[in-house]
Design a protein around this motif. Structure first.
Motif, short mmCIF file in Angstrom:
data_model
loop_
_atom_site.label_atom_id
_atom_site.label_comp_id
_atom_site.label_asym_id
_atom_site.label_seq_id
_atom_site.Cartn_x
_atom_site.Cartn_y
_atom_site.Cartn_z
N LEU A 24 0.77 -1.17 0.04
CA LEU A 24 0.09 -0.04 0.08
C LEU A 24 0.67 1.13 0.03
CD1 LEU A 24 -2.75 -0.98 2.41
CD2 LEU A 24 -3.14 -0.69 0.19
N SER A 25 1.87 1.09 0.76
CA SER A 25 2.67 2.32 0.84
C SER A 25 3.66 2.51 -0.48
CB SER A 25 4.08 2.16 1.83
OG SER A 25 4.78 3.05 1.80
N ALA A 26 3.82 1.52 -1.35
CA ALA A 26 4.32 1.75 -2.71
C ALA A 26 3.21 2.42 -3.54
CB ALA A 26 4.90 0.40 -3.21
N LEU A 27 2.19 1.66 -3.53
CA LEU A 27 0.88 2.51 -4.37
C LEU A 27 0.76 3.66 -4.05
CD1 LEU A 27 -1.46 1.73 -6.18
CD2 LEU A 27 -2.90 1.51 -3.79
N CYS A 28 0.92 4.31 -2.60
CA CYS A 28 0.69 5.74 -2.47
C CYS A 28 1.81 6.35 -2.88
CB CYS A 28 0.34 5.75 -0.95
SG CYS A 28 -1.16 4.89 -0.57
N TYR A 29 2.95 5.84 -2.66
CA TYR A 29 4.33 6.69 -3.27
C TYR A 29 4.14 7.01 -4.72
CZ TYR A 29 8.90 7.97 -4.32
OH TYR A 29 9.96 8.43 -5.03
N ASN A 30 3.67 5.87 -5.55
CA ASN A 30 3.60 5.89 -6.93
C ASN A 30 2.55 6.80 -7.51
OD1 ASN A 30 5.95 4.14 -7.20
ND2 ASN A 30 4.58 2.32 -7.41
N THR A 31 1.19 6.65 -6.63
CA THR A 31 0.32 7.52 -7.11
C THR A 31 0.80 9.21 -6.81
OG1 THR A 31 -1.23 6.05 -6.39
CG2 THR A 31 -2.10 8.41 -6.79
N LEU A 32 1.45 9.31 -5.64
CA LEU A 32 1.71 10.92 -5.57
C LEU A 32 2.85 11.22 -6.47
CD1 LEU A 32 2.11 10.84 -1.60
CD2 LEU A 32 0.32 12.09 -3.16
N ASP A 33 3.80 10.26 -6.80
CA ASP A 33 4.98 10.77 -7.73
C ASP A 33 4.30 10.82 -8.98
OD1 ASP A 33 7.63 10.68 -8.47
OD2 ASP A 33 7.29 9.11 -9.63
N ARG A 34 3.43 10.32 -9.55
CA ARG A 34 2.69 10.46 -10.82
C ARG A 34 2.06 11.82 -10.76
NH1 ARG A 34 1.18 5.06 -10.39
NH2 ARG A 34 -0.95 5.86 -9.87
N ALA A 35 1.36 12.14 -9.60
CA ALA A 35 0.57 13.44 -9.57
C ALA A 35 1.60 14.47 -9.63
CB ALA A 35 -0.18 13.40 -8.17
N GLU A 36 2.67 14.36 -8.89
CA GLU A 36 3.81 15.53 -8.91
C GLU A 36 4.15 15.77 -10.46
OE1 GLU A 36 7.88 16.74 -6.75
OE2 GLU A 36 7.15 14.44 -6.51
N GLN A 37 4.60 14.75 -11.09
CA GLN A 37 5.08 14.87 -12.31
C GLN A 37 3.79 15.36 -13.27
OE1 GLN A 37 6.29 10.81 -13.86
NE2 GLN A 37 7.62 10.63 -12.10
N LYS A 38 2.67 15.16 -13.16
CA LYS A 38 1.57 15.74 -13.88
C LYS A 38 1.61 17.12 -13.53
CE LYS A 38 -1.85 15.51 -16.89
NZ LYS A 38 -1.58 15.22 -18.11
N VAL A 39 1.64 17.66 -12.47
CA VAL A 39 1.62 19.04 -11.99
C VAL A 39 2.87 19.80 -12.59
CG1 VAL A 39 2.05 20.73 -10.02
CG2 VAL A 39 0.28 18.54 -9.88
N ARG A 40 4.08 19.16 -12.44
CA ARG A 40 5.14 19.92 -13.27
C ARG A 40 4.94 19.94 -14.60
NH1 ARG A 40 10.12 16.74 -10.39
NH2 ARG A 40 9.87 17.44 -8.31
N GLU A 41 4.25 18.99 -15.40
CA GLU A 41 3.95 19.18 -16.87
C GLU A 41 3.04 20.28 -17.05
OE1 GLU A 41 2.38 15.40 -18.25
OE2 GLU A 41 4.30 14.35 -17.61
#
Length: 71
Positions: A42-59
């Motif tokens: 679950l921790s990995a899932l949450c981390y990956n979700t937040l990482d994708r969201a951060e990348q999208k915000v940067r884009e």
């Protein structure tokens, strides 16, 4: 329910439940290991979700002329 189908909020909620269960006492070793394994996934899932969201915000917030990193 498989971890990949969980919404971020649901995964975080379950992770909080697992953490509380592990912190409240000493569950039997087998239960503790199963909870730890579930929590790690679950921790990995949450981390990956937040990482994708951060990348999208940067884009979405890149201003014209900044794309190449030139100042």
């Amino acid at each position: 329910m498989p971890a990949k189908k969980l919404k971020f909020e649901d995964a975080m909620g379950r992770l909080q439940e697992i953490t509380a269960r592990l912190e409240e006492g000493e569950p039997p070793l087998e239960e503790a290991m199963a909870l730890f394994e579930e929590g790690a996934k679950l921790s990995a899932l949450c981390y990956n979700t937040l990482d994708r969201a951060e990348q999208k915000v940067r884009e979405l917030t890149v201003l014209p002329g900044e794309a190449g990193g030139h100042e």
